[in-house]
Design a protein around this motif. Sequence first.
Motif, PDB file in Angstrom:
ATOM      1  N   MET A   1       0.987  -1.147  -0.073  1.00 49.65           N
ATOM      2  CA  MET A   1       0.174  -0.039  -0.075  1.00 49.65           C
ATOM      3  C   MET A   1       0.860   1.472   0.005  1.00 49.65           C
ATOM      4  SD  MET A   1      -2.830   1.035   2.938  1.00 49.65           S
ATOM      5  CE  MET A   1      -3.650   2.319   2.886  1.00 49.65           C
ATOM      6  N   SER A   2       0.441   2.167  -0.871  1.00 48.24           N
ATOM      7  CA  SER A   2       1.547   3.350  -1.013  1.00 48.24           C
ATOM      8  C   SER A   2       1.238   4.323   0.159  1.00 48.24           C
ATOM      9  CB  SER A   2       1.090   4.230  -2.232  1.00 48.24           C
ATOM     10  OG  SER A   2       1.215   3.102  -3.348  1.00 48.24           O
ATOM     11  N   SER A   3       0.293   4.554   0.840  1.00 46.88           N
ATOM     12  CA  SER A   3       0.176   5.223   1.783  1.00 46.88           C
ATOM     13  C   SER A   3      -0.734   4.707   2.832  1.00 46.88           C
ATOM     14  CB  SER A   3      -0.258   6.645   1.320  1.00 46.88           C
ATOM     15  OG  SER A   3      -0.716   7.383   2.508  1.00 46.88           O
ATOM     16  N   PRO A   4      -0.113   3.848   3.841  1.00 48.78           N
ATOM     17  CA  PRO A   4      -1.002   3.542   4.884  1.00 48.78           C
ATOM     18  C   PRO A   4      -1.765   4.417   5.907  1.00 48.78           C
ATOM     19  CG  PRO A   4       1.231   2.261   4.742  1.00 48.78           C
ATOM     20  CD  PRO A   4       1.370   3.585   3.608  1.00 48.78           C
ATOM     21  N   ALA A   5      -1.113   5.482   5.814  1.00 50.77           N
ATOM     22  CA  ALA A   5      -1.609   6.537   6.639  1.00 50.77           C
ATOM     23  C   ALA A   5      -2.897   7.101   6.079  1.00 50.77           C
ATOM     24  CB  ALA A   5      -0.697   7.819   6.798  1.00 50.77           C
ATOM     25  N   LEU A  64      19.959   1.162  -3.240  1.00 49.78           N
ATOM     26  CA  LEU A  64      19.456   0.805  -1.886  1.00 49.78           C
ATOM     27  C   LEU A  64      18.680  -0.788  -1.817  1.00 49.78           C
ATOM     28  CD1 LEU A  64      18.115   4.149  -0.734  1.00 49.78           C
ATOM     29  CD2 LEU A  64      20.080   3.106   0.199  1.00 49.78           C
ATOM     30  N   GLY A  65      18.096  -0.966  -2.963  1.00 54.25           N
ATOM     31  CA  GLY A  65      17.234  -1.799  -3.032  1.00 54.25           C
ATOM     32  C   GLY A  65      15.959  -1.804  -2.370  1.00 54.25           C
ATOM     33  N   PRO A  66      14.930  -2.471  -2.774  1.00 52.63           N
ATOM     34  CA  PRO A  66      13.491  -2.166  -2.220  1.00 52.63           C
ATOM     35  C   PRO A  66      13.727  -2.218  -0.480  1.00 52.63           C
ATOM     36  CG  PRO A  66      13.201  -3.965  -4.028  1.00 52.63           C
ATOM     37  CD  PRO A  66      14.661  -3.391  -3.728  1.00 52.63           C
ATOM     38  N   ALA A  67      14.344  -2.977   0.154  1.00 59.30           N
ATOM     39  CA  ALA A  67      14.169  -3.062   1.552  1.00 59.30           C
ATOM     40  C   ALA A  67      15.044  -1.788   2.127  1.00 59.30           C
ATOM     41  CB  ALA A  67      14.909  -4.397   1.853  1.00 59.30           C
ATOM     42  N   THR A 113       6.800  -5.817   0.153  1.00 57.24           N
ATOM     43  CA  THR A 113       6.390  -6.634  -0.872  1.00 57.24           C
ATOM     44  C   THR A 113       6.051  -5.677  -2.100  1.00 57.24           C
ATOM     45  OG1 THR A 113       4.021  -6.762  -0.004  1.00 57.24           O
ATOM     46  CG2 THR A 113       5.611  -8.742   0.236  1.00 57.24           C
ATOM     47  N   LEU A 114       5.494  -4.719  -1.771  1.00 49.58           N
ATOM     48  CA  LEU A 114       4.843  -3.737  -2.981  1.00 49.58           C
ATOM     49  C   LEU A 114       5.922  -3.255  -3.547  1.00 49.58           C
ATOM     50  CD1 LEU A 114       2.825  -2.057  -4.242  1.00 49.58           C
ATOM     51  CD2 LEU A 114       2.990  -0.285  -2.864  1.00 49.58           C
ATOM     52  N   TYR A 115       7.067  -2.718  -2.961  1.00 47.80           N
ATOM     53  CA  TYR A 115       8.277  -2.182  -3.610  1.00 47.80           C
ATOM     54  C   TYR A 115       8.811  -3.257  -4.401  1.00 47.80           C
ATOM     55  CZ  TYR A 115       7.866   2.577  -1.742  1.00 47.80           C
ATOM     56  OH  TYR A 115       7.152   3.836  -1.310  1.00 47.80           O
ATOM     57  N   THR A 116       9.151  -4.355  -3.745  1.00 45.72           N
ATOM     58  CA  THR A 116       9.692  -5.562  -4.617  1.00 45.72           C
ATOM     59  C   THR A 116       8.704  -5.781  -5.975  1.00 45.72           C
ATOM     60  OG1 THR A 116      10.360  -6.554  -2.409  1.00 45.72           O
ATOM     61  CG2 THR A 116      10.283  -8.020  -4.495  1.00 45.72           C
ATOM     62  N   ALA A 117       7.716  -5.781  -5.740  1.00 49.09           N
ATOM     63  CA  ALA A 117       6.837  -6.016  -7.024  1.00 49.09           C
ATOM     64  C   ALA A 117       7.159  -4.858  -7.956  1.00 49.09           C
ATOM     65  CB  ALA A 117       5.255  -6.183  -6.461  1.00 49.09           C
ATOM     66  N   VAL A 118       7.182  -3.540  -7.266  1.00 47.08           N
ATOM     67  CA  VAL A 118       7.526  -2.332  -8.317  1.00 47.08           C
ATOM     68  C   VAL A 118       8.569  -2.588  -9.180  1.00 47.08           C
ATOM     69  CG1 VAL A 118       7.962  -0.118  -8.478  1.00 47.08           C
ATOM     70  CG2 VAL A 118       5.846  -0.888  -7.117  1.00 47.08           C
ATOM     71  N   TYR A 170       6.331 -13.882 -12.617  1.00 41.60           N
ATOM     72  CA  TYR A 170       5.495 -14.574 -11.643  1.00 41.60           C
ATOM     73  C   TYR A 170       5.726 -14.276 -10.049  1.00 41.60           C
ATOM     74  CZ  TYR A 170       3.642 -17.204 -15.643  1.00 41.60           C
ATOM     75  OH  TYR A 170       3.115 -17.654 -16.874  1.00 41.60           O
ATOM     76  N   LEU A 171       6.970 -13.944  -9.787  1.00 44.62           N
ATOM     77  CA  LEU A 171       7.420 -13.667  -8.644  1.00 44.62           C
ATOM     78  C   LEU A 171       6.982 -12.185  -8.301  1.00 44.62           C
ATOM     79  CD1 LEU A 171       8.702 -14.851  -6.282  1.00 44.62           C
ATOM     80  CD2 LEU A 171      11.126 -13.816  -6.703  1.00 44.62           C
ATOM     81  N   GLY A 172       7.287 -11.402  -9.255  1.00 48.04           N
ATOM     82  CA  GLY A 172       6.890  -9.921  -9.072  1.00 48.04           C
ATOM     83  C   GLY A 172       5.241  -9.848  -8.812  1.00 48.04           C
ATOM     84  N   ILE A 173       4.533 -10.699  -9.729  1.00 46.84           N
ATOM     85  CA  ILE A 173       2.918 -10.796  -9.439  1.00 46.84           C
ATOM     86  C   ILE A 173       2.721 -11.330  -8.255  1.00 46.84           C
ATOM     87  CG2 ILE A 173       0.939 -12.105 -10.216  1.00 46.84           C
ATOM     88  CD1 ILE A 173       2.238 -11.714 -13.053  1.00 46.84           C
ATOM     89  N   LEU A 174       3.376 -12.243  -7.862  1.00 51.06           N
ATOM     90  CA  LEU A 174       3.024 -12.759  -6.288  1.00 51.06           C
ATOM     91  C   LEU A 174       3.351 -11.863  -5.141  1.00 51.06           C
ATOM     92  CD1 LEU A 174       2.605 -15.123  -4.210  1.00 51.06           C
ATOM     93  CD2 LEU A 174       5.026 -15.700  -4.594  1.00 51.06           C
ATOM     94  N   PHE A 175       4.550 -10.991  -5.257  1.00 51.36           N
ATOM     95  CA  PHE A 175       4.718 -10.051  -4.438  1.00 51.36           C
ATOM     96  C   PHE A 175       3.601  -8.852  -4.300  1.00 51.36           C
ATOM     97  CE2 PHE A 175       9.127 -11.124  -4.465  1.00 51.36           C
ATOM     98  CZ  PHE A 175       9.448 -11.595  -3.061  1.00 51.36           C
TER      99      PHE A 175
END
Length: 314
Positions: A1-5, A64-67, A113-118, A170-175
């Motif tokens: 989710m891009s903006s949990p707040a 930096l990577g997604p993490a 997971t969202l940023y890894t998918a992005v 498929y891994l990106g879709i899974l994330f």
Amino acid sequence: MSSPATAASQPTDPAITTILPASPQTTGSGRMPAGQLRGIALMLTSGISNQVGAATAALGFPALGPAGVVAIRQAVAAAVMLAVVRPPLRSFTRRQWLPVLALAAIYATMNLTLYTAVDRIGLGLAVTLEFLGPLAVALATSRRRVDLACALVAGAAVFVLMRPQPTTDYLGILFGLIAACCWAAYILLNRTLANRLPSAQGAAAAAAVSAVAYLPVATWILIHHTPAPKYLAYAAAAGLLASAVPYLLDMLSLRLVPTTFFGLFMSVNPLLAAFAGWLLLDERLGFLEWAAITAVITANATSALTPTRRHPTE
């Protein structure tokens, strides 16, 4: 989710608002009041900031990577939310801390997971998949035929996005789907949290806990990789644009528009994400991908705009 707040700032459950008819009041002349027009402008600005922030975050992935980006983004977002909300953390009871800790875990997983998918499938498709979370919660609470049709349309859109191709990740879709599950879980957990803590105190506290959990990741990256300052700036900008700015703008807009209309307007985020990815990341989507994104948006809008029939005895 891009903006949990964003969802946390709503005075009512964000999941429920998406299944109610969105009908903002108008003046006697049929024109929308100036206050609501300002609210729409604020919501549009919030959505653009949200997705531009996500695209900016992607610019930091090479170093930096997604993490790493999530770690810095969480720290910036937590600092802003704590300053704005000022939750009395020391007075929280065990009963209040339990959902806060659960929400912090959802934040940490959802953003990663969202940023890894992005990083793997692009911003537009990742946000579209993530948006299936709140849509699924909304449709699951309804027994209307129109909502069943909306669910089938959304399912067909997912099938299009997941169709086998030589380049299908498929891994990106899974994330992306995991991020959707996290957003759905956040919505359901928000019901409990809203009953135990006032306003957005729970969201601010959870953001702080999530930021602390990511401190080892940020420390390891800064020590072992020493990224260029511009990449750190990208991650920090993501924290502001994708969390802090939407959080503040949404608080203002919710004073001007009905929550039902606010929930409906959230459905434009996949479209905004696709445009942000195209303009800032040079992501090119094919006709079928654009059609799938449009289908998901249409499914949510149709479900939200269709009035619920009531029995005469109600």
